[in-house]
Scaffold this active site. Sequence first.
Site, PDB file in Angstrom:
ATOM      1  N   HIS A 158      44.184  18.664  40.905  1.00 37.74           N
ATOM      2  CA  HIS A 158      44.198  17.766  42.071  1.00 37.74           C
ATOM      3  C   HIS A 158      45.558  17.107  42.270  1.00 37.74           C
ATOM      4  O   HIS A 158      45.938  16.827  43.408  1.00 37.74           O
ATOM      5  CB  HIS A 158      43.084  16.725  41.939  1.00 37.74           C
ATOM      6  CG  HIS A 158      41.710  17.341  42.044  1.00 37.74           C
ATOM      7  ND1 HIS A 158      40.568  16.745  41.588  1.00 37.74           N
ATOM      8  CD2 HIS A 158      41.318  18.542  42.572  1.00 37.74           C
ATOM      9  CE1 HIS A 158      39.528  17.529  41.836  1.00 37.74           C
ATOM     10  NE2 HIS A 158      39.960  18.635  42.413  1.00 37.74           N
TER      11      HIS A 158
ATOM     12  N   HIS B  56      36.033  27.589  46.514  1.00 45.01           N
ATOM     13  CA  HIS B  56      34.967  27.151  45.607  1.00 45.01           C
ATOM     14  C   HIS B  56      34.986  25.622  45.637  1.00 45.01           C
ATOM     15  O   HIS B  56      35.579  24.976  44.771  1.00 45.01           O
ATOM     16  CB  HIS B  56      35.214  27.669  44.186  1.00 45.01           C
ATOM     17  CG  HIS B  56      35.177  29.156  44.065  1.00 45.01           C
ATOM     18  ND1 HIS B  56      36.135  29.991  44.609  1.00 45.01           N
ATOM     19  CD2 HIS B  56      34.278  29.988  43.452  1.00 45.01           C
ATOM     20  CE1 HIS B  56      35.825  31.248  44.343  1.00 45.01           C
ATOM     21  NE2 HIS B  56      34.709  31.276  43.645  1.00 45.01           N
TER      22      HIS B  56
ATOM     23  N   GLU C 143      31.192  27.004  49.623  1.00 51.38           N
ATOM     24  CA  GLU C 143      30.457  26.743  48.368  1.00 51.38           C
ATOM     25  C   GLU C 143      29.215  27.621  48.352  1.00 51.38           C
ATOM     26  O   GLU C 143      28.447  27.640  49.315  1.00 51.38           O
ATOM     27  CB  GLU C 143      30.115  25.249  48.275  1.00 51.38           C
ATOM     28  CG  GLU C 143      29.124  24.869  47.193  1.00 51.38           C
ATOM     29  CD  GLU C 143      29.568  25.227  45.775  1.00 51.38           C
ATOM     30  OE1 GLU C 143      30.728  24.972  45.413  1.00 51.38           O
ATOM     31  OE2 GLU C 143      28.741  25.782  45.026  1.00 51.38           O
TER      32      GLU C 143
ATOM     33  N   ASP D  43      30.077  32.973  49.800  1.00 56.22           N
ATOM     34  CA  ASP D  43      30.975  33.436  48.741  1.00 56.22           C
ATOM     35  C   ASP D  43      32.443  33.190  49.126  1.00 56.22           C
ATOM     36  O   ASP D  43      32.928  33.721  50.132  1.00 56.22           O
ATOM     37  CB  ASP D  43      30.706  34.942  48.540  1.00 56.22           C
ATOM     38  CG  ASP D  43      31.567  35.538  47.447  1.00 56.22           C
ATOM     39  OD1 ASP D  43      32.327  34.789  46.795  1.00 56.22           O
ATOM     40  OD2 ASP D  43      31.483  36.763  47.234  1.00 56.22           O
TER      41      ASP D  43
ATOM     42  N   ASP E 292      39.141  28.032  42.965  1.00 57.43           N
ATOM     43  CA  ASP E 292      38.770  27.240  41.782  1.00 57.43           C
ATOM     44  C   ASP E 292      37.372  27.630  41.304  1.00 57.43           C
ATOM     45  O   ASP E 292      36.427  26.837  41.379  1.00 57.43           O
ATOM     46  CB  ASP E 292      38.840  25.746  42.198  1.00 57.43           C
ATOM     47  CG  ASP E 292      38.511  24.807  41.059  1.00 57.43           C
ATOM     48  OD1 ASP E 292      38.630  25.217  39.891  1.00 57.43           O
ATOM     49  OD2 ASP E 292      38.131  23.652  41.350  1.00 57.43           O
TER      50      ASP E 292
ATOM     51  N   SER F 154      38.028  18.422  45.483  1.00 62.00           N
ATOM     52  CA  SER F 154      39.124  19.009  46.267  1.00 62.00           C
ATOM     53  C   SER F 154      38.916  18.878  47.785  1.00 62.00           C
ATOM     54  O   SER F 154      39.878  18.576  48.509  1.00 62.00           O
ATOM     55  CB  SER F 154      39.349  20.469  45.859  1.00 62.00           C
ATOM     56  OG  SER F 154      38.149  21.207  45.865  1.00 62.00           O
TER      57      SER F 154
HETATM   58  C1  SAM Z   1      35.051  24.246  39.554  1.00 65.35           C
HETATM   59  S1  SAM Z   1      33.845  23.969  40.778  1.00 65.35           S
HETATM   60  C2  SAM Z   1      34.763  23.508  42.175  1.00 65.35           C
HETATM   61  C3  SAM Z   1      35.406  22.188  42.114  1.00 65.35           C
HETATM   62  C4  SAM Z   1      36.185  21.807  43.347  1.00 65.35           C
HETATM   63  N1  SAM Z   1      37.096  22.880  43.743  1.00 65.35           N
HETATM   64  C5  SAM Z   1      37.000  20.556  43.114  1.00 65.35           C
HETATM   65  O1  SAM Z   1      38.159  20.668  42.701  1.00 65.35           O
HETATM   66  O2  SAM Z   1      36.484  19.469  43.351  1.00 65.35           O
HETATM   67  C6  SAM Z   1      33.396  25.619  41.179  1.00 65.35           C
HETATM   68  C7  SAM Z   1      32.327  25.695  42.278  1.00 65.35           C
HETATM   69  O3  SAM Z   1      32.253  27.047  42.737  1.00 65.35           O
HETATM   70  C8  SAM Z   1      30.903  27.303  43.100  1.00 65.35           C
HETATM   71  N2  SAM Z   1      30.772  28.781  43.171  1.00 65.35           N
HETATM   72  C9  SAM Z   1      30.435  29.668  42.207  1.00 65.35           C
HETATM   73  N3  SAM Z   1      30.597  30.929  42.648  1.00 65.35           N
HETATM   74  C10 SAM Z   1      31.052  30.847  43.921  1.00 65.35           C
HETATM   75  C11 SAM Z   1      31.439  31.789  44.918  1.00 65.35           C
HETATM   76  N4  SAM Z   1      31.396  33.099  44.671  1.00 65.35           N
HETATM   77  N5  SAM Z   1      31.863  31.329  46.113  1.00 65.35           N
HETATM   78  C12 SAM Z   1      31.909  30.007  46.381  1.00 65.35           C
HETATM   79  N6  SAM Z   1      31.561  29.048  45.482  1.00 65.35           N
HETATM   80  C13 SAM Z   1      31.156  29.463  44.279  1.00 65.35           C
HETATM   81  C14 SAM Z   1      30.102  26.599  42.051  1.00 65.35           C
HETATM   82  O4  SAM Z   1      28.788  26.345  42.482  1.00 65.35           O
HETATM   83  C15 SAM Z   1      30.932  25.305  41.847  1.00 65.35           C
HETATM   84  O5  SAM Z   1      30.448  24.283  42.675  1.00 65.35           O
END
Ligand code: SAM
Length: 279
Positions: free
Chosen positions: A18, A41, A124, A149, A170, A106
């Site tokens: 961040h 993500h 998400e 996705d 992420d 994020s």
């Molecule tokens: C590390 S967290 C994200 C944190 C966020 N980027 C932040 O910095 O606040 C990863 C997220 O990706 C989601 N996720 C998992 N596979 C995914 C995909 N293929 N596409 C989108 N989101 C996905 C999970 O549910 C989770 O909420």
Amino acid sequence: MNYRHGYHAGNFADVLKHLALCELLRLLTAKDKKLFVLDTHAGAGGYDLTGDQARRTGEAEAGVGRLMAAPRAGVPDAVTRYLAAVAAYDRKFGPAGGPLRRYPGSPRLVRAALRPIDRFVACELNPQEALALKREFAGDRAVEVVQGDGYHAIKALLPPVERRALVLIDPPFEATNEFEKLARTVRQGLRRLATGCYAIWYPIKDQTAVSGLVASLAGLKAITFDLAIVAPEGKLAACGLAVVNPPWKFEEAMAQALPWVATALDARIVTATVPVAAA
Ligand SMILES: C[S@@+](CC[C@H](N)C(=O)[O-])C[C@H]1O[C@@H](n2cnc3c(N)ncnc32)[C@H](O)[C@@H]1O
């Protein structure tokens, strides 16, 4: 899909990611040109640090909490800006002062930096997290929340009409092939928008997988930052961020900020920024 970022929000990994995100946004929005931001993500958008998930791990306290509690003298500008963004989000939930109640994910940090000319899509996959994200930005037309996705979004949404983009990738790294999928998708993104800025977070547990990812960036204008802490047994102790096509002055800002962050976090190692060797 068991991963819930609420257990980890504000930890040392979020601090690295961040802090860098805030600097990337600042530098990329300094130009008088439209920017498209894609958070592949995105998570839930904002996190309750007084809730069960955060309290159970104590990771925020050991992460952003330490930065907040550190003496203010000599704090690098990038850290001041990051902590100001964190505090501004927290202040929406009550008066300033005292320990943090909320931590911005994020999407919240992106939203805070967005200008009216910019566009933001937050993706998400997890239905519960996506619902929380939609609620976080309910009524806010500047944020498009997509339940789906994030890897697919890179292919579907690039190149953007703006022709300038920041893509934050992420993933939770639950899948065994996540590193390979990530490297492949970044390549696909670069084929669609070669000048886009891609920020890629990764855990450092399996050095071979990390080396594979870094090797896949060979020949690109890219830098990596690694941060390692002394963590309790079984917990993530090191992570990194690779930034492809970083804006001018980004590396300099991070080089100033990271030693201070390492001291505040009692980090064991901060690797210097590493230029990725040309192929
Ligand atoms: C590390 S967290 C994200 C944190 C966020 N980027 C932040 O910095 O606040 C990863 C997220 O990706 C989601 N996720 C998992 N596979 C995914 C995909 N293929 N596409 C989108 N989101 C996905 C999970 O549910 C989770 O909420």
